[in-house]
Design a protein around this motif. Structure first.
Motif, PDB file in Angstrom:
ATOM      1  N   SER A 277     -33.038 -32.176 -27.884  1.00 55.87           N
ATOM      2  CA  SER A 277     -32.880 -32.772 -26.558  1.00 55.87           C
ATOM      3  C   SER A 277     -34.165 -32.641 -25.745  1.00 55.87           C
ATOM      4  O   SER A 277     -34.612 -33.604 -25.103  1.00 55.87           O
ATOM      5  CB  SER A 277     -31.714 -32.093 -25.827  1.00 55.87           C
ATOM      6  OG  SER A 277     -31.510 -32.693 -24.554  1.00 55.87           O
TER       7      SER A 277
ATOM      8  N   CYS B 122     -29.744 -37.411 -23.937  1.00 57.06           N
ATOM      9  CA  CYS B 122     -28.355 -37.182 -23.515  1.00 57.06           C
ATOM     10  C   CYS B 122     -27.446 -36.928 -24.716  1.00 57.06           C
ATOM     11  O   CYS B 122     -26.541 -36.086 -24.650  1.00 57.06           O
ATOM     12  CB  CYS B 122     -27.851 -38.383 -22.713  1.00 57.06           C
ATOM     13  SG  CYS B 122     -28.711 -38.639 -21.148  1.00 57.06           S
TER      14      CYS B 122
ATOM     15  N   TRP C 109     -34.635 -41.292 -23.668  1.00 61.54           N
ATOM     16  CA  TRP C 109     -33.810 -40.528 -22.735  1.00 61.54           C
ATOM     17  C   TRP C 109     -32.326 -40.658 -23.071  1.00 61.54           C
ATOM     18  O   TRP C 109     -31.531 -39.775 -22.779  1.00 61.54           O
ATOM     19  CB  TRP C 109     -34.103 -40.945 -21.290  1.00 61.54           C
ATOM     20  CG  TRP C 109     -35.381 -40.335 -20.783  1.00 61.54           C
ATOM     21  CD1 TRP C 109     -36.036 -39.255 -21.298  1.00 61.54           C
ATOM     22  CD2 TRP C 109     -36.165 -40.785 -19.672  1.00 61.54           C
ATOM     23  NE1 TRP C 109     -37.171 -38.988 -20.583  1.00 61.54           N
ATOM     24  CE2 TRP C 109     -37.289 -39.902 -19.575  1.00 61.54           C
ATOM     25  CE3 TRP C 109     -36.043 -41.816 -18.743  1.00 61.54           C
ATOM     26  CZ2 TRP C 109     -38.269 -40.038 -18.585  1.00 61.54           C
ATOM     27  CZ3 TRP C 109     -37.025 -41.949 -17.769  1.00 61.54           C
ATOM     28  CH2 TRP C 109     -38.115 -41.074 -17.689  1.00 61.54           C
TER      29      TRP C 109
END
Length: 453
Positions: free
Chosen positions: A324, A423, A419
């Motif tokens: 992440s 998530c 991005w």
């Protein structure tokens, strides 16, 4: 010589045969990474006309669609004719699919070959997890299952090491040779003891377990034989959802596998040329990917070292956190590059560094732990069904995510895509923290007891 080997050595040797198939799956999973530039070059492409970006995107991701029916068919056949025949059939599909791909002269043949390789991958991926999970002793089961992911990484590394220097046909034919080896080797592996339990053949159960060095498990498995035989006669899928442990196992395995397939790993493999072009990297795509996948092996080796020491849950938490963070930083780079290229002019090396970190972290846990979970959590009589439904739904989701991201990569910008992956990986971290149970050092029966609580 092969049939005289017994005990743990035989478990390892049998697994090695199937690992060659996983190397081939990894090889063809990343196949478009080096083949796409060849298909775009009129002098190297076997296709006599230009392919659109949509054509190339589908060539890369259509394997997901091909993979979907494979586990369903093999899931039914594995309880009817056995695990071994399904593994042989899966390898044969790989031989046919890679042969068609090697000889392709039009787009239809590319699609056909990729579909068959997806079909083959669907069969071998699920059946290898089921089979190894059933033949392996408790103390080495996690290692043998996690090596499946390592072998897929080796296949990816092999592709990027030799692909840039071979022709289209030469690159594709190497995968064909691997599947031939798997098909021949699978002829000599033993049948799973669980299959004989489902068929009520006590003598075969004893014979196979003795041969695999698992004599201590004979009484334990035979004591629950009636339960397995009784449930195996039910020709429906209701037990997957009516039994609490299976229901919980499916929920955990499906969510983790779906998140894994939409975490960004395959997008980087399939569309690496576009990513490095957008990043303005001074290194060639081939050299960049060789560097990345070589470091990726470090994550795979670390995972095999720690899976039976720190456990599946801790490994997955560490892996998803780093994945992440990596995707967030990569998205930040692309965002700054889109706002003002001068902001990243002196750090053109940054995407390569971040992707190295991402790939190491991915193979340390996120790329391999879900496979281990699928192979450990379901009850023996529905393991094929549970693995089938879990993997095919995850692949279907992965097809839409990967195809969509490949098409949108140059339209919406890399920062939006990465991005999104940030998530997804963060969601996997939270899910593992709150829902994943630790299976390290536990027998398959003990895992079922934990899931029933």
């Amino acid at each position: 010589m092969f049939i005289r080997i017994t005990g743990v050595k035989k478990q390892v040797l049998v697994s090695l045969c199937l690992y060659v198939g996983q190397i081939a799956i990894g090889y063809y999973a990343a196949w478009t990474g080096t083949i796409t530039p060849k298909l775009q070059d009129p002098e190297q492409s076997p296709i006599p006309y230009n392919l659109t970006e949509t054509d190339l995107s589908l060539v890369a991701t259509i394997v997901y669609i091909g993979a979907i029916p494979g586990p369903y068919l093999s899931g039914w056949l594995s309880n009817t004719v056995g695990r071994k025949p399904c593994l042989i059939a899966g390898a044969a599909l790989g031989v046919i699919g890679s042969c068609i791909l090697s000889l392709a002269t039009n787009l239809a043949m590319l699609y056909c070959g990729r579909l068959l390789l997806g079909f083959n991958g669907g069969v071998l991926a699920v059946m290898s997890i089921v089979y190894i999970g059933e033949i392996a002793s408790t103390n080495i089961r996690g290692i043998l299952l996690i090596v499946i992911g390592i072998c897929q990484t080796i296949g990816t590394i092999l592709l990027f090491l030799i692909g840039p220097f071979l022709s289209y046909s030469g690159t594709t034919f190497c995968g064909f040779a691997m599947y031939v080896c798997v098909a021949l080797g699978a002829l000599f592996i033993p049948e799973s003891p669980i299959y004989y339990i489902l068929k009520g053949d006590d003598e075969k159960v004893k014979e196979v377990l003795h041969d695999l060095g698992r004599s201590e498990d004979i009484d334990k498995l035979l004591s629950v034989k009636k339960e397995y035989v009784q449930t195996s006669s039910m020709k429906d899928w209701s037990e997957l959802f009516t039994i609490r442990s299976n229901r919980k196992a499916f929920f955990i395995a499906f969510v983790l596998s779906s998140l894994q397939n939409s975490s960004g790993f395959l997008v980087v493999l399939y569309f690496c040329a576009s990513i490095f072009k957008m990043a303005g990297s001074s290194l060639s795509t081939d050299l960049s990917m060789i560097i990345i996948v070589s470091f990726q092996l470090i994550g795979s080796v670390l995972s095999s070292m720690f899976v039976e020491r720190v456990g599946r849950r801790i490994m997955l938490l560490i892996s998803t956190f780093l994945c992440s963070l990596s995707m967030f930083l990569l998205g930040l780079y692309f965002y700054l590059n889109s706002v003002d290229p001068s902001l990243v002019e002196k750090v053109k090396w940054f995407p390569l560094l971040i992707l190295v970190v991402y790939f190491i972290a991915y193979d340390f846990g996120f790329g391999v732990v879900p496979n281990v979970i699928v192979g450990e959590m379901f009850t023996s009589n529905v393991r094929s069904k549970g693995s089938t439904l879990t993997m095919t739904l995850a692949w279907l989701w992965g097809f839409f995510v990967t195809t969509g991201c490949g098409i949108l990569l140059e339209i919406v910008g890399g920062h939006v895509i990465f991005w999104f992956f940030t998530c997804v990986c963060a969601g996997a971290f939270l899910f593992a923290f709150f829902f994943l149970i630790e299976t390290k050092g536990k027998s398959l029966l003990e895992i079922q007891e934990l899931l029933n609580k």
